[in-house]
Motif scaffolding. Sequence first.
Motif, short mmCIF file in Angstrom:
data_model
loop_
_atom_site.label_atom_id
_atom_site.label_comp_id
_atom_site.label_asym_id
_atom_site.label_seq_id
_atom_site.Cartn_x
_atom_site.Cartn_y
_atom_site.Cartn_z
N PHE A 241 0.84 -1.20 0.00
CA PHE A 241 0.00 0.00 0.00
C PHE A 241 0.87 1.25 0.00
O PHE A 241 1.83 1.34 0.76
N SER A 242 0.50 2.21 -0.84
CA SER A 242 1.24 3.47 -0.80
C SER A 242 0.44 4.56 -0.09
O SER A 242 0.96 5.64 0.18
N SER A 244 -1.92 5.93 3.21
CA SER A 244 -1.95 5.70 4.66
C SER A 244 -3.14 4.83 5.02
O SER A 244 -4.24 5.00 4.49
N LEU A 245 -2.91 3.90 5.91
CA LEU A 245 -4.01 3.04 6.37
C LEU A 245 -4.30 3.32 7.84
O LEU A 245 -4.70 2.45 8.59
N CYS A 290 3.05 -1.54 4.07
CA CYS A 290 2.48 -0.22 3.84
C CYS A 290 3.59 0.82 3.93
O CYS A 290 4.42 0.77 4.83
N GLN A 291 3.58 1.76 2.98
CA GLN A 291 4.58 2.82 2.98
C GLN A 291 4.42 3.71 4.21
O GLN A 291 5.38 4.19 4.78
N LYS A 292 3.16 3.89 4.62
CA LYS A 292 2.89 4.79 5.75
C LYS A 292 2.40 3.98 6.95
O LYS A 292 2.76 2.82 7.10
N ILE A 294 -0.12 1.97 9.55
CA ILE A 294 -1.29 1.08 9.52
C ILE A 294 -2.01 1.20 10.86
O ILE A 294 -1.37 1.22 11.92
N GLU A 311 4.99 -1.93 8.44
CA GLU A 311 4.48 -0.58 8.21
C GLU A 311 5.64 0.41 8.17
O GLU A 311 6.77 0.06 8.47
#
Lengths: 552, 637
Positions: A241-242, A244-245, A290-292, A294, A311
Motif C-alpha cells: 500500500f502506498s 496511509s491506512l 504499507c509505505q505509511k 497502519i 508498516e
Amino acid sequence: MSRLVKKSPSVCTDLPLDNADICNKLRLMRELLGSCYGPTGRLKQIHNNIGGRVVTTSSSSVLLPAIASSEPFVNLIRTSILHHVRRFGDCGLFAAIFCLSLVEQAKQSGLRAKAVIRSNEHLASLCTDYLKQGGCGCKVKLDLCSGRDLVALARSVVSSKPACVLTEPECVHISRLAVRAFLLTVPCDTPGSVSLGQTVRVSVEGLPVTHSAVVPGLLVDTAEDVYLSQPCSLPHPLVLFSASLAGDLSELGDGLIEVHPRVDSDSQVLSQLLELGNQVVRDGVKVFVCQKVIHPVLQLYLTSHGVTVVERLGVTLMEPLIQLTGAQPVATLHSAVQPTAYGQVGGLSVRRFGSKTMLHLQACGESAICTIILCHRNETMLNELKVTCQKAEHVLRLALREPSALRGGGCTETHLAAYSKSEVPALGRGCSQTEYLRAAEAFCRSLESVARSLEHDGGTSTIDPTHAHRWTRPSDVATERRGVGAGCCGCGSLDGRETWTSAEFPPADLLRDASVQPGVLDSFTAKLNALQVAVETANLALDVRYVIRDVN
Amino acid sequence: MLSVKHLHLKHALQTVCTLEAVILRSFGPEGGQVLFTRDTGQAMLSCSGTQILKALRLEHPLARMVVECVWKHSAVTGDGSKTFVLLLASILRLIHAAASKAPGVSQWSTEAAEAATARHLADKLLAFAMTELDDLICVSVAPHGFCVSSEDFTTKTQLPSCPNGFCVQALLSSFFHTRLDYVHCDFLSGLACELLGHWKFQNDTLSFALQFLNDNFPALHTQVSGFPVSSSHVIEGQVIHRDFATPCLQVNNQPVKAVVVTEYLQPKLLRRGDMLDLGCGGRVTGEKSIIPFSAWTERSLESVIATLQSLGVSVLLCAVKQSAAALALAAQAEMCLVECVSEEELSLFVRLSGVAPISDCWMIQPENVATLTFCKPIQLGAHRYVHVAFCDSEERVGVKPCSLVICGSGEVQTEQYASAFQDAIRMLFTTWEPTRMTETTALKKPVQSHQCTSLNAHNLTEDTVCRSSDVYVLKPGCVIPAGGTFEFLLHHALLQHGRSCSASNYTNTGVGVSQILADALLTVPRQIYSHNLKSFLQTQTRVTSFTSNQPHHFMLLKNARGTTEDPEKGDEPSKLFTLDSGLESVSCKHQLLLAVLQCLTSLLRVNAVVRTHTALHSASHTHAKMSEESADDETED
C-alpha cells in the motif's frame, strides 16, 4: 514599515587574486585538502560552533561541504569541485589540489592571466586526447570477466579513505563486498538496454567490520516480535500500500465537515479498513507492507490471520520493493484490490545484526536488488565506511561504461607531466612562445605537486626519467613503521630492479606482459573529468577581475 | 525640509567615469569576469555590463539613471552594455572639454555656462543622430559589411567553401567573446548554430523563430553541473524537468500516447469554504457516514483512468500534484504519470504537440491525445527528467524540436552560459529585425541627407541598403567585421561629413557635433587594442585606406542567393579584413549609439538632486526623475 531598511551598496573586491586575504585562504584550503590525500592522508575532525556531532573524515565529499567560506571566490572553486564529486564520486581531492595549485603556480609565475588560461586549456586538451588514445602509457584495460581487476579498482577507493580505519584484511573484505554487491545489481538476462538494479545500504554499529555482508534481496526494519507465517514452499503473495491506512481521509478537499454527535466516523472508516483486510486475507496474502502507518486494529487483525505486517516502509524502499516483488502499489480503500497488484516473495526470514532485527525479503526469480550490511565499531567510522562503499559502487559502475582504469599512486600525474613537457608547443592566439613555455612549466609542476601530496610521512618523492613513474624514498622513521622498502613505484607495477637510462618521451614501456598489472588503479572516467573540471575551474578563477558582494 | 544638491557637469562626468572604470576590467579581449553574490547568498558570474552594474546596487541617483538606461538598452538588444558606458563616458569627457573652452558669459557663473553649453551640445548630438546617423551608417558603413541571409543558419558542416556558412557562427562567436571565458566561445557558438538550425521554422521568418526561442528558452534548456563545458549538447525533443511519479517505466519504442492534465484526476469533494453536514437526521441526503463520499471520489477517479486507458494513453503530464490513489491507479493501468510540470513547459509541450490540455477530466476527447515518438527517463547530472520527442512535428509545425543541455563545472558557470545564450538570441533578433519605418526615418527630409552626405559611395549603397522612397533603410542581417571596424568607418564618415558640411556653408555647429561623435567612437577600438597600440594603428590604417582608395571593392551582396551563386566574390572580405576577428551586427551598433545619446541628453538635463525625507528611504531613484522634470522650469541661482 519600520522594518524596511534602505539597500546598502555592494562591497567590491578588485582583482581577487592580488588580495592577500584571499590568497591565504586558497593556500590554507590547498594545504588542508592536500594533507588528506591518499592512503596515508591525515584525518580531519569537523565540528560546528553549536556543539554538533564531530565527524572524522578525509573524504572530499564530506570535507568540501563542511568548509564553506565567507569568501565567494573560494566558494566558487569549492562548489565546482563538489559538483564533480557528486557526479563521479571519486578524484575529488585530486581535482581540488590540482586546481588550487594551478592557480597558485599561475600567480607565482607572474604571467598575464589570459596567456595562462589559453596555455592551460591547450595543455588540458593535449592531456585528455592523450588519455583517450589507445596507446596511452598510463591507461590499463580492465578485464570485466575477472574479478581481480574489479577488486583492485574497489580496493584503491577503499584504501584511499584512512578514516574508515580498516586493517589490511578488512580492507580486502570490504572491497570484495563492494564488487559482489555491484555484480548482484547487474541483471543477468535482459535483452535490449540494461538498467542496473539497486544496492540498499544498511549500517549496523558495534559489530566488527568482518561481519559485514551482502545479501540478495531486501532487508526491511521491523518490530522486535515480528510474526512469521509458517514456512511453506510456495512463494508468498504480497500486497503493497502506498496510501496511509491509519484511518484518515486526506483526499476530500479543503472544505469543512460538520459531524453530528450521533455519527461515529472513526469506526465507519475503521470498518472500511477491516473490510479491506478481510479481502486481502481471503486472497491468501502472506505479507502486508504499507509505505505509511497502519491502524493498530487492522495490524492486529492481519497478524491474527497469519499475515506478516510491515508498516512505515518509507518512500526510498518503495521502488526496490516494487522491482523485487513485482507488486503494484495500491492506494484505493473502497474498492477491492486487483489481483494483478499482488506481488510475490520468494523467501522470508528474520535476520538479526547486533541490535537490529530485520525482515529479509527475497525475490522469486532473478532480481537486481541486493542489500549490503556494513558493520563497524563506532558511528564515525561507520559513516565514513558508508560513504566509501557508495563511492566504490559509483566507480565500479563507471567502469562498466568505459572498461579502463588509470595507474594510481601518482604515476598517472607524473606520466602526464612528462608527456606535456615533451610535446612541441603549439602556439595559440594571444600567447607568445615564452609565455606558453612558462605556463606549461607551471602546469607540469602542478601535476607533480599533486603526486607529491600523496606523501605525508616526510619521505621524498622522486620521478624516474625512464618510465616517468613516481617513487617514494621514505624517511627512516617511516621505513621502520611500514616494513616495506622502497621496492615499488606508486602504482605498484615497477619494482626497484629496473635500471633508469633514458629521459625521452614516450617513456619505455616494460609492461607489455599482462601479468604485471598495477596494484593501484584509479577510475578512468572520474579522473578524466576531474582533470577537465580542475583546469576549467582554475581558468575561471584566474579570469575573475572583480568580486562584488551584495551585503543586504 | 528638503536638501537640494546641485549637479554640475563634472558630477555627471565623475559618476560615469567611475562606472567606466568598473566596466573596463571586463572589456575587450583582455577583460575578465566578475563574480558577485546576491543578497540571497547565491553566487553569479558574469561578463555582462548590465549584470555587473546592477549588482553594484549604486546609490547615486545619476549612476542609477545610467544603469537604468543600460539595462533598458540591453534588455532589447542583448548586447553592447559595456560599450554603452564606454561611449557615454568618452562623449561626456569631450563635451566637458568643449564646454570648458567655450567663451563664458560674465553674468553667469562658469559652471552654469558650462552646463548650458553641454546641454545644448547634447541636444544637438541627439538631433544629429536622429536625423542623419541613419543615412551615414547606411551609406558609408553598411556597404563595407555584408548581409547574412536567414538561410545561412545551417552549421559549418554543410557548406565549408562558402564563407557565409560560418558567418552566423562568427557573429555568435564574437558575441560570446564579450560575455564568456575565451576558450569555449567557438564551441558554444557552434552549439548555438546547431540549435538555431533545428529551430528554423519552414514557413516562417527567422525573426519568428528567434522570438519563439527567446520566449521559450527557460523550457528549452537544461543546466547540468559537474561536467566540463565540452559535454554540452543538443538533444532531440523536449526535456520536462520533472521525474516520473509512478515507478512504472516501460521502455518500448512504439509511438506513445500522452495527454496534458491541468486539474486533479481525483475530484476534490469539498472546495475551500464548502461545508458537508453529516448525520443531521436525514434532512437532505440522510447520509450518516463519510464513507460514501470518499468512495464516490475514488469511483470517479477509476472511471477517468478507464477512459484514458480506452484511448490508449500511457503518459499523463499533470500541472498539479495528484493523489496517492491516482498514482496507484495510473500505475496499475500501466500509465506513467508526471506531476507538477511547470506552466511554461506544459505550454511548450501543448504548442509542439498541437493538442489541447484537459482541464475537466470528464471531457476527454481523442483530440486531447498527443502522439510521441518516445517518452523515457533521462539522467542529466543529479536529476532524472522526462525526455519526450514529438511525432510528425515537422509536418505540423514545420520544425524539428530540440533542447539544449548546458554543462559546466558548477551552477555558477551553467547559469552564466545560459544567460549568454539567451542574450545571443536577443542579439540575433535585433540583427534580423524586420525593417520597419520608424517615425524619425519617415519624417526627415531626404533632401538634407543628400546635401550632407556628399560621399563617393552612392552607387554602392544598393546592396546592403535598400532605398525606399528616397530614404535609406538598413537591410536585416547586416554584419561587419568586429574589432573596431564599425567605429573606424563611422569615425571616418563623420569626419568627411563634417568637412563637406563646412564646405557647403553649413552652420559651424554641425561640424562640432560630428567631430565629437567621431572622436568618441575611437575610444572603443582604443580600449580593444589597449594592450597593443601597434595593432590599433594598423587596423585604423587598413580600414581608412580601404575607404579612401578602393571604395568599390568590398563585398557587395544583394542577398543570400548572390552568395551561393558567387562564392569567389564571397571570399573577398576574408582577404580584406581578417575574418578571425569575428563579426558584429550593424543594427545593434546603430541602436546602441542612439541609446547612448538619449541617455546623455537625459543625464545632462538634470541640474539638481532633491532629497526628500520620508520614513522609507528606498524610493530615492524617483528623485532623479523629479528633478529631471523640474529642471526645465527652474532657473539657475
